[in-house]
Scaffold this motif. Structure first.
Motif, PDB file in Angstrom:
ATOM      1  N   VAL A 190     -91.197 -24.763  42.859  1.00 32.16           N
ATOM      2  CA  VAL A 190     -90.383 -24.673  44.074  1.00 32.16           C
ATOM      3  C   VAL A 190     -88.907 -24.879  43.759  1.00 32.16           C
ATOM      4  CG1 VAL A 190     -89.866 -25.811  46.261  1.00 32.16           C
ATOM      5  CG2 VAL A 190     -92.227 -25.289  45.660  1.00 32.16           C
TER       6      VAL A 190
ATOM      7  N   LYS B 241     -88.576 -21.898  49.768  1.00 33.12           N
ATOM      8  CA  LYS B 241     -88.694 -22.765  50.933  1.00 33.12           C
ATOM      9  C   LYS B 241     -90.161 -23.016  51.251  1.00 33.12           C
ATOM     10  CE  LYS B 241     -84.279 -22.042  53.056  1.00 33.12           C
ATOM     11  NZ  LYS B 241     -83.503 -20.840  53.348  1.00 33.12           N
TER      12      LYS B 241
ATOM     13  N   ILE C  66     -91.107 -27.012  51.625  1.00 29.06           N
ATOM     14  CA  ILE C  66     -90.150 -27.670  50.750  1.00 29.06           C
ATOM     15  C   ILE C  66     -89.983 -29.153  51.086  1.00 29.06           C
ATOM     16  CG2 ILE C  66     -88.159 -27.036  52.128  1.00 29.06           C
ATOM     17  CD1 ILE C  66     -86.635 -26.486  49.548  1.00 29.06           C
ATOM     18  N   ASP C  67     -90.177 -29.526  52.369  1.00 29.29           N
ATOM     19  CA  ASP C  67     -90.004 -30.946  52.692  1.00 29.29           C
ATOM     20  C   ASP C  67     -91.117 -31.792  52.087  1.00 29.29           C
ATOM     21  OD1 ASP C  67     -91.164 -29.257  54.696  1.00 29.29           O
ATOM     22  OD2 ASP C  67     -91.535 -31.049  55.877  1.00 29.29           O
TER      23      ASP C  67
ATOM     24  N   ARG D 298     -84.544 -48.961  41.845  1.00 27.58           N
ATOM     25  CA  ARG D 298     -85.273 -47.950  42.619  1.00 27.58           C
ATOM     26  C   ARG D 298     -85.118 -48.191  44.121  1.00 27.58           C
ATOM     27  NH1 ARG D 298     -85.253 -43.737  42.706  1.00 27.58           N
ATOM     28  NH2 ARG D 298     -86.845 -42.753  43.959  1.00 27.58           N
TER      29      ARG D 298
ATOM     30  N   ILE E  13     -82.062 -27.859  52.912  1.00 25.97           N
ATOM     31  CA  ILE E  13     -82.940 -28.764  52.175  1.00 25.97           C
ATOM     32  C   ILE E  13     -83.049 -28.374  50.700  1.00 25.97           C
ATOM     33  CG2 ILE E  13     -85.013 -27.490  52.787  1.00 25.97           C
ATOM     34  CD1 ILE E  13     -86.432 -30.164  53.108  1.00 25.97           C
TER      35      ILE E  13
ATOM     36  N   ILE F 137     -91.237 -34.974  44.682  1.00 22.88           N
ATOM     37  CA  ILE F 137     -90.212 -35.207  43.667  1.00 22.88           C
ATOM     38  C   ILE F 137     -89.797 -36.672  43.648  1.00 22.88           C
ATOM     39  CG2 ILE F 137     -87.821 -34.696  43.037  1.00 22.88           C
ATOM     40  CD1 ILE F 137     -88.280 -31.841  43.882  1.00 22.88           C
ATOM     41  N   VAL F 138     -89.548 -37.231  44.837  1.00 23.25           N
ATOM     42  CA  VAL F 138     -89.150 -38.637  44.904  1.00 23.25           C
ATOM     43  C   VAL F 138     -90.248 -39.509  44.296  1.00 23.25           C
ATOM     44  CG1 VAL F 138     -88.660 -40.553  46.458  1.00 23.25           C
ATOM     45  CG2 VAL F 138     -87.644 -38.320  46.891  1.00 23.25           C
TER      46      VAL F 138
ATOM     47  N   LYS G 134     -87.379 -24.585  40.750  1.00 27.63           N
ATOM     48  CA  LYS G 134     -86.851 -23.550  39.848  1.00 27.63           C
ATOM     49  C   LYS G 134     -86.530 -22.264  40.605  1.00 27.63           C
ATOM     50  CE  LYS G 134     -87.884 -20.671  35.839  1.00 27.63           C
ATOM     51  NZ  LYS G 134     -88.881 -20.211  34.874  1.00 27.63           N
ATOM     52  N   TYR G 135     -87.457 -21.817  41.457  1.00 32.18           N
ATOM     53  CA  TYR G 135     -87.260 -20.544  42.145  1.00 32.18           C
ATOM     54  C   TYR G 135     -86.617 -20.700  43.517  1.00 32.18           C
ATOM     55  CZ  TYR G 135     -89.939 -18.489  38.375  1.00 32.18           C
ATOM     56  OH  TYR G 135     -90.348 -18.077  37.132  1.00 32.18           O
ATOM     57  N   ASP G 136     -86.145 -21.915  43.822  1.00 29.38           N
ATOM     58  CA  ASP G 136     -85.478 -22.163  45.101  1.00 29.38           C
ATOM     59  C   ASP G 136     -86.297 -21.665  46.292  1.00 29.38           C
ATOM     60  OD1 ASP G 136     -83.243 -23.659  44.730  1.00 29.38           O
ATOM     61  OD2 ASP G 136     -81.960 -21.987  44.188  1.00 29.38           O
TER      62      ASP G 136
ATOM     63  N   GLU H 183     -95.552 -24.656  60.548  1.00 33.18           N
ATOM     64  CA  GLU H 183     -94.483 -25.463  59.954  1.00 33.18           C
ATOM     65  C   GLU H 183     -93.260 -24.627  59.642  1.00 33.18           C
ATOM     66  OE1 GLU H 183     -94.633 -28.418  57.254  1.00 33.18           O
ATOM     67  OE2 GLU H 183     -96.261 -29.479  58.231  1.00 33.18           O
TER      68      GLU H 183
ATOM     69  N   HIS I 284     -90.409 -39.081  40.418  1.00 30.03           N
ATOM     70  CA  HIS I 284     -89.276 -39.698  39.744  1.00 30.03           C
ATOM     71  C   HIS I 284     -89.388 -41.211  39.740  1.00 30.03           C
ATOM     72  CE1 HIS I 284     -86.499 -36.291  38.989  1.00 30.03           C
ATOM     73  NE2 HIS I 284     -87.283 -35.735  39.884  1.00 30.03           N
ATOM     74  N   THR I 285     -89.820 -41.756  40.890  1.00 31.82           N
ATOM     75  CA  THR I 285     -90.003 -43.189  40.979  1.00 31.82           C
ATOM     76  C   THR I 285     -90.999 -43.637  39.925  1.00 31.82           C
ATOM     77  OG1 THR I 285     -89.655 -43.041  43.343  1.00 31.82           O
ATOM     78  CG2 THR I 285     -90.647 -45.048  42.536  1.00 31.82           C
TER      79      THR I 285
ATOM     80  N   VAL J 238     -92.415 -31.046  49.249  1.00 29.87           N
ATOM     81  CA  VAL J 238     -92.058 -31.067  47.831  1.00 29.87           C
ATOM     82  C   VAL J 238     -91.039 -32.168  47.551  1.00 29.87           C
ATOM     83  CG1 VAL J 238     -90.933 -29.751  46.004  1.00 29.87           C
ATOM     84  CG2 VAL J 238     -92.642 -28.664  47.455  1.00 29.87           C
ATOM     85  N   ILE J 239     -90.120 -32.386  48.497  1.00 35.11           N
ATOM     86  CA  ILE J 239     -89.144 -33.469  48.317  1.00 35.11           C
ATOM     87  C   ILE J 239     -89.874 -34.796  48.142  1.00 35.11           C
ATOM     88  CG2 ILE J 239     -87.492 -34.910  49.566  1.00 35.11           C
ATOM     89  CD1 ILE J 239     -85.881 -32.701  50.160  1.00 35.11           C
TER      90      ILE J 239
END
Lengths: 445, 445
Positions: free
Chosen positions: B217, B223, B240-241, A333, A240, B247-248, B219-221, B161, B251-252, B243-244
């Motif tokens: 998250v 999890k 991290i999931d 988008r 991921i 991010i989405v 930048k420092y990779d 988790e 960005h949107t 965080v995804i």
């Protein structure tokens, strides 16, 4: 004293003890950032103080420029030792930026099994599943019992990117399931992997596009996605954290390309590079601008007689452009998130046309009213109202369909949509407005 | 037969066996997608066939609309049982969309320790670290040995988790390190956690903005990132999931807001909702357009005498807008990635001004040449060349500084940058071009 200065002091004193303290207290990415300001001889002296493992962790976090520099300065045997601490996808990425002779030299010095993995990875496109996967994963036989499985996990685990998910293969090395380490830890010692595994495993092929990979991972909330060949044998895994990089990359691309900028553009790039990257797009826009200008010039005779038109026409064209890019960005988008396709959703174009009608009516009414008051001519007001309704409908219609059609043709909608759209709303706006003015010229005089 | 039809058949036949097969073979998110097309009574009949655990997995993957529907149809005791299979951040999100009376009713029925966690989570803003963290993590005492640690991991693991990273706390429950499960698995049984833990743990406070969390998250990779209070006691973790998703979302937001569209806009939204969301932005743009139009009207006397100006002026304004949005999107992107700040990088404005000069020279030369040929007047060509250079310099200057200044003022640069920029390049473009024309009018006649 900042990190860079501390590191320079360490080089001057060859103080390995102080270095160990700093390495313990800092993150490799911060060390890498400090090193990118070093001179070559400082880098050489600094890396001489490091173990191969420490070098590995810094190389992994360096940008391409620093990686190239470091790999040019280190000798091959030290590089290969450092590689043994790195994951195969990172090694492949690094080898990808070296020149061929150095790449061959390094591959020759690596353990055969490792170099085979790397060469496989180098064979895939950088933006495919194969290009972003790593070969460090745990795959165990389905008939293994928990005790042996745990033994294997203990043995292989330290060299793998993820240990929470163990992949399960049958005697033909075909992927048949995945097991959760939690379940392995709590199951009785003689339970077999196939008894606790989950047979539902999503996988992708190595040539799958990375954008599709990121959609699957985020849709199904996966922490890891296996990559398999046509015979369903596992080739690697995508974790991921690599997907996050893909998402950030793809979004950056979309955002920048919408404005006609290359995805590699950054603040602080050299001017000549930026010119090369941005000027072509400006030339394309210039052609559009000339088209719009040509449209206006067709009506020069009308403008001479009613010069108010010259002042009002940018409003019609501009508002069409604004409304169109609203539609455009929503559609782009949705395409990026895999939410729409032209086949299934073309009918929503009606919504956008209706929106154009309503928004055109609202903004056109105000504009018409102001022009009426300013120039004391009701017909000028009516003409701009009609023109704005017309142009906002055009904007909704094309703003919706252009990106969908481009995407259907496998073109990136973010790149060229806006140029087509601006052409349409500029030319359309000027043409409707000035055309109506010409038609009803006697009323305007 | 598609999934929806299969599920409807199962309801008709009350076929629990077939249901089990389908649940085994499908992903909850696909089931949820099928259910969102169900009528209320079909949903009621369907959920009656499900265990609380199955309901939990479907609710977790449903969109807000379906969640609200499902929670309205299910009775409280079944909901609370389902909650016991869900992670606390998901429960808090769901409770957040319910009305207060139902929320209170559910909290009352939950185990006290759980409801305390949830109430803590509900107290944080939805876009903060506290709002996206979960309370299901493993934190163990630093003096625990491997054998006991592993025992605890076996016990707590199934409800957490993430198990690869174990957080280590001291006797005051202060976070002192993190341990990797790989190391715990291979260390000898009487090794203590503090001997193998890594004391370098990044953490955030619950009020930290989610955008900052995602930057750390990626930048420092990482999890997983722990959330701690002022006393450094661990409150929860961000995986991290999650965080995804952040991010989405961010960005949107950036992409859509650059075009003046709300982040919740989707293809297929109701027309009245879209009007409400998009029209305000168009009105703001209209004011800009009037400013530009007003600038033009100042020069109506000049245009009447040299009507070619009317046709040429959209080129100057348009190219300024295009060049400006190139700069703008690069800068907004760099701000979002945390790469630049006005304090450190204001000097790069010189690069953008230089770029404007070069690109203005290139596009202006071609434009001037064409106008010279078309209207047979060299001065018209020179004037548009100078105007384009001027406007592209303006575009670079303001395209660079506007987003940085807005961001410095803690305003989102994606929202309002483009409107300020267009105003500048439109008004600037028209003013320079027509102003020069007025100044040198005798040469143009």
């Amino acid at each position: 004293m900042n990190l860079k200065e501390s590191l320079l002091n360490i080089i001057a004193d060859r103080d390995r003890q102080q270095l160990s303290i700093i390495l313990e207290d800092s993150y490799p990415i911060d060390i890498a950032a400090a090193l990118s300001e070093f001179e070559d001889d400082e880098l050489t002296q600094f890396t001489a103080l490091l173990t191969a493992k420490e070098i590995a962790s810094i190389i992994e976090e360096s940008d391409e420029e620093l990686q190239q520099k470091l790999l040019g300065l280190l000798d091959s045997s030290k590089i290969v030792t450092a590689f043994s601490y790195m994951s195969s996808d990172d090694i492949a990425d690094i080898l990808g930026i070296l020149d061929i002779s150095q790449r061959k030299e390094l591959l020759k010095r690596m353990r055969i099994s490792d170099s085979k993995d790397i060469q496989m990875l180098l064979g895939y496109g950088p933006e495919t599943a194969g290009g972003i996967m790593t070969t460090q994963y745990i795959a165990l036989k389905n008939t293994l019992n928990m005790k042996d499985a745990l033994q294997e996990i203990r043995r292989i685990g330290p060299r793998t990117e993820i240990i929470e998910t163990i992949f399960v293969v049958d005697q033909h090395t075909e992927l048949v399931g995945k097991a959760d380490l939690r379940d392995i830890l709590i199951a009785s010692e003689d339970t077999k992997l196939e008894e606790i595994m989950d047979e539902n495993v999503l996988s992708v092929h190595p040539e799958t596009d990375q954008e599709e990979v990121s959609l699957i991972v985020s849709k199904y909330d996966l922490k890891v996605l296996p990559v398999v060949n046509r015979k369903n044998a596992i080739l690697g895994i995508i974790t991921i954290d690599d997907v996050i990089d893909v998402i950030v990359e793809e979004h950056t691309e979309d955002l920048l390309m919408l404005s006609g900028v290359s995805k590699d553009e950054k603040v602080g790039n050299s001017i000549s590079m930026s010119v090369q990257r941005r000027l072509p797009w400006l030339f394309i826009n210039l052609m559009t601008a000339f088209l719009a200008s040509f449209t206006v010039s067709l009506f020069e005779d009308v403008i001479v007689q009613v010069v108010a038109l010259a002042a009002a026409m940018p409003i019609v064209a501009g508002m069409g452009g604004n409304a169109g890019s609203q539609t455009l960005s929503v559609v782009i988008r949705s395409i990026a998130l895999g939410e729409i396709s032209i086949k299934k959703d073309w009918k929503f174009v009606i919504n956008e046309v209706a929106l154009g009608l309503i928004n055109g009516l609202a903004t056109g009414f105000i504009t018409g009213l102001i022009l009426f008051i300013k120039y004391d001519n009701i017909y000028l007001g009516i003409i701009i109202l009609v023109a704005m309704i017309g142009n906002l409908i055009i904007a909704g219609f094309f703003g919706f369909l252009i990106p969908l059609i481009l995407s259907k043709m496998n073109l990136d909608p973010a790149i060229s949509s806006s140029i087509f759209l601006t052409t349409t709303t500029d030319v359309g706006g000027f043409f409707i407005f000035l055309g109506l003015a010409k038609l009803f010229l006697p009323l305007l005089l």
